[in-house]
Design a protein around this motif. Structure first.
Motif, short mmCIF file in Angstrom:
data_model
loop_
_atom_site.label_atom_id
_atom_site.label_comp_id
_atom_site.label_asym_id
_atom_site.label_seq_id
_atom_site.Cartn_x
_atom_site.Cartn_y
_atom_site.Cartn_z
N TYR A 1 11.90 -30.44 46.42
CA TYR A 1 11.58 -30.35 47.74
C TYR A 1 12.49 -29.87 48.77
O TYR A 1 12.48 -28.99 49.48
CB TYR A 1 10.73 -31.57 48.32
CG TYR A 1 9.95 -31.58 49.25
CD1 TYR A 1 8.90 -30.54 49.79
CD2 TYR A 1 10.41 -32.30 50.68
CE1 TYR A 1 8.24 -30.59 50.87
CE2 TYR A 1 9.86 -32.17 51.81
CZ TYR A 1 8.79 -31.35 51.92
OH TYR A 1 8.22 -31.23 53.28
N CYS B 1 13.34 -34.37 44.77
CA CYS B 1 11.76 -34.26 44.57
C CYS B 1 10.81 -34.79 46.25
O CYS B 1 11.60 -35.31 46.88
CB CYS B 1 11.04 -34.72 43.62
SG CYS B 1 11.14 -36.75 43.53
N GLU C 1 13.70 -19.11 42.05
CA GLU C 1 12.14 -19.16 41.60
C GLU C 1 11.39 -17.82 41.49
O GLU C 1 10.73 -17.55 40.60
CB GLU C 1 11.45 -20.10 42.54
CG GLU C 1 11.89 -21.48 42.88
CD GLU C 1 11.03 -22.26 43.84
OE1 GLU C 1 10.95 -21.73 44.75
OE2 GLU C 1 11.01 -23.48 43.45
N GLN D 1 12.09 -34.34 36.13
CA GLN D 1 11.70 -32.90 36.08
C GLN D 1 10.50 -32.60 37.02
O GLN D 1 9.80 -32.39 36.42
CB GLN D 1 11.47 -32.29 34.55
CG GLN D 1 11.58 -30.83 34.60
CD GLN D 1 11.32 -30.29 33.30
OE1 GLN D 1 11.79 -30.84 32.37
NE2 GLN D 1 10.65 -29.10 33.17
N LYS D 2 11.00 -32.63 38.41
CA LYS D 2 9.85 -32.30 39.42
C LYS D 2 10.42 -31.40 40.33
O LYS D 2 11.76 -31.28 40.66
CB LYS D 2 9.69 -33.86 40.18
CG LYS D 2 9.17 -34.98 38.98
CD LYS D 2 9.13 -36.15 39.80
CE LYS D 2 8.20 -36.46 41.05
NZ LYS D 2 8.21 -37.72 41.73
N LYS D 3 9.54 -30.58 40.66
CA LYS D 3 9.87 -29.52 41.63
C LYS D 3 10.65 -30.29 42.72
O LYS D 3 10.48 -31.17 43.53
CB LYS D 3 8.46 -28.72 42.14
CG LYS D 3 8.87 -27.74 43.16
CD LYS D 3 7.54 -26.95 43.45
CE LYS D 3 7.99 -25.96 44.50
NZ LYS D 3 8.61 -24.76 43.82
N CYS E 1 15.37 -33.74 39.89
CA CYS E 1 15.60 -34.49 40.99
C CYS E 1 17.05 -35.26 41.16
O CYS E 1 17.50 -35.93 40.08
CB CYS E 1 14.56 -35.61 41.40
SG CYS E 1 14.84 -36.50 42.86
N ARG F 1 15.05 -25.13 34.67
CA ARG F 1 14.15 -26.35 35.17
C ARG F 1 14.69 -27.05 36.33
O ARG F 1 15.84 -26.81 36.86
CB ARG F 1 13.91 -27.37 34.08
CG ARG F 1 15.17 -28.15 33.66
CD ARG F 1 14.88 -29.01 32.25
NE ARG F 1 16.19 -29.70 32.26
CZ ARG F 1 17.00 -29.29 31.17
NH1 ARG F 1 16.83 -28.41 30.89
NH2 ARG F 1 18.16 -30.08 30.70
N TYR F 2 13.91 -27.80 36.89
CA TYR F 2 14.52 -28.90 38.07
C TYR F 2 14.98 -30.10 37.42
O TYR F 2 14.30 -30.64 36.66
CB TYR F 2 13.24 -29.08 38.97
CG TYR F 2 12.61 -27.77 39.53
CD1 TYR F 2 13.12 -27.07 40.53
CD2 TYR F 2 11.32 -27.34 39.14
CE1 TYR F 2 12.20 -25.78 41.12
CE2 TYR F 2 10.45 -26.39 39.57
CZ TYR F 2 11.13 -25.57 40.53
OH TYR F 2 10.46 -24.32 41.07
N TYR G 1 18.63 -27.97 40.60
CA TYR G 1 18.06 -26.68 39.85
C TYR G 1 18.93 -26.74 38.49
O TYR G 1 20.15 -26.65 38.66
CB TYR G 1 18.32 -25.34 40.45
CG TYR G 1 17.25 -25.03 41.50
CD1 TYR G 1 16.98 -25.77 42.73
CD2 TYR G 1 16.25 -24.17 41.09
CE1 TYR G 1 15.81 -25.64 43.53
CE2 TYR G 1 15.45 -23.65 42.19
CZ TYR G 1 15.19 -24.68 43.41
OH TYR G 1 14.12 -24.46 44.27
#
Length: 264
Positions: free
Chosen positions: A58, A63, A224, A54-56, A48, A45-46, A257
């Motif tokens: 960037y 994030c 990914e 748990q945010k994608k 930050c 998972r992500y 990650y």
């Protein structure tokens, strides 16, 4: 053995060879001890590196919202010539910017794929060179703030690169250079504001990376697209893990990650 945590750039200790460590919240791993062993990396998972959510991711382990708000990711970090703390001008957080910008900085030459010019805080020598996979490096000037280092780098970029060819660096497709000679030849291009800080009587630093086998045709592991990978570790250079099948994994490029690493 199984290790799990959020990736951050590998910590290093300069030696013969350099020692590498993956540091997690409750554990750490000496990566040198994994050479010639089969390891697997499983993307979970992500997370930050700033807000912990748990945010994608960037950029740079942050994030999107954090990347565009925190001082650690401001424009002056990548472009030091845009530093303004010495003028008392805030970009995102003046206290933070003063702490980081108003301390000794070094402009250097590093040879990783070819000779490049770079800037780092004095306290980050030789860590910065290790992270870039440079096998030799030398300081040109040591200045009291980030702005002066930045304008010096900009001036020197007209005469040599500020980029690393990561493929050439990982293939070890490099040659030795006389960095002291390069330093002396570039002295004439240093801006007047930084000229008094030129370093005349230093010698280059040589770095030894723990590599048993360099990749012939490096191919990047993208977590990914390929969330599970298994391979035999053959080396560590810069912030890359090098595997027997020519797969390379940029640890710093995957900060934020959360992974599970299993050593077989």
């Amino acid at each position: 053995m199984n290790y799990e945590g959020v990736l951050t750039k590998m910590q290093t200790e300069n030696g013969s060879p350099i020692q590498y460590y993956l540091v997690f919240e409750n554990d750490f791993l000496n990566v040198n001890q994994l050479l010639d062993k089969k390891i697997s990396i499983n993307f979970l998972r992500y997370q930050c590196l700033n807000c912990g959510l748990q945010k994608k991711i960037y950029r740079q382990g942050y994030c999107y919202d954090c990347f565009y708000s925190i001082p650690q990711a401001a424009d002056w970090v990548i472009n030091p010539e845009k530093s303004k703390a010495h003028l008392g001008i805030e970009e995102r957080d003046l206290d933070y910017e003063k702490r980081v910008q108003l301390q000794p900085h070094v402009v250097y030459l590093a040879n990783s794929s070819s000779i490049k010019v770079g800037v780092t805080r004095k306290t980050q020598i030789p860590t910065r060179w290790i992270d870039q996979g440079a096998h030799e490096a030398i300081e040109i000037v040591e200045v009291p703030n980030r702005y002066l280092a930045g304008i010096t780098e900009v001036a020197l970029k007209d005469h040599l690169s500020d980029k690393t060819n990561w493929r050439s660096m990982l293939k070890n497709d490099i040659k030795d250079e006389d960095l002291a000679l390069w330093r002396n030849n570039l002295r004439q291009y240093i801006p007047a504001e930084a000229a008094e800080y030129f370093i005349e009587n230093n010698v280059e630093t040589n770095l030894q990376f723990p590599v048993l086998q360099y990749p012939l045709k490096p191919k990047t592991l993208n977590l990914e697209k390929s969330p599970f990978y298994e391979g035999v570790l053959k080396g560590i250079k810069g912030q890359y893990l090098l595997f027997a099948d020519d797969t390379v994994f940029n640890v710093r490029g995957n900060e934020g990650y959360v992974v599970s690493i299993t050593v077989n």
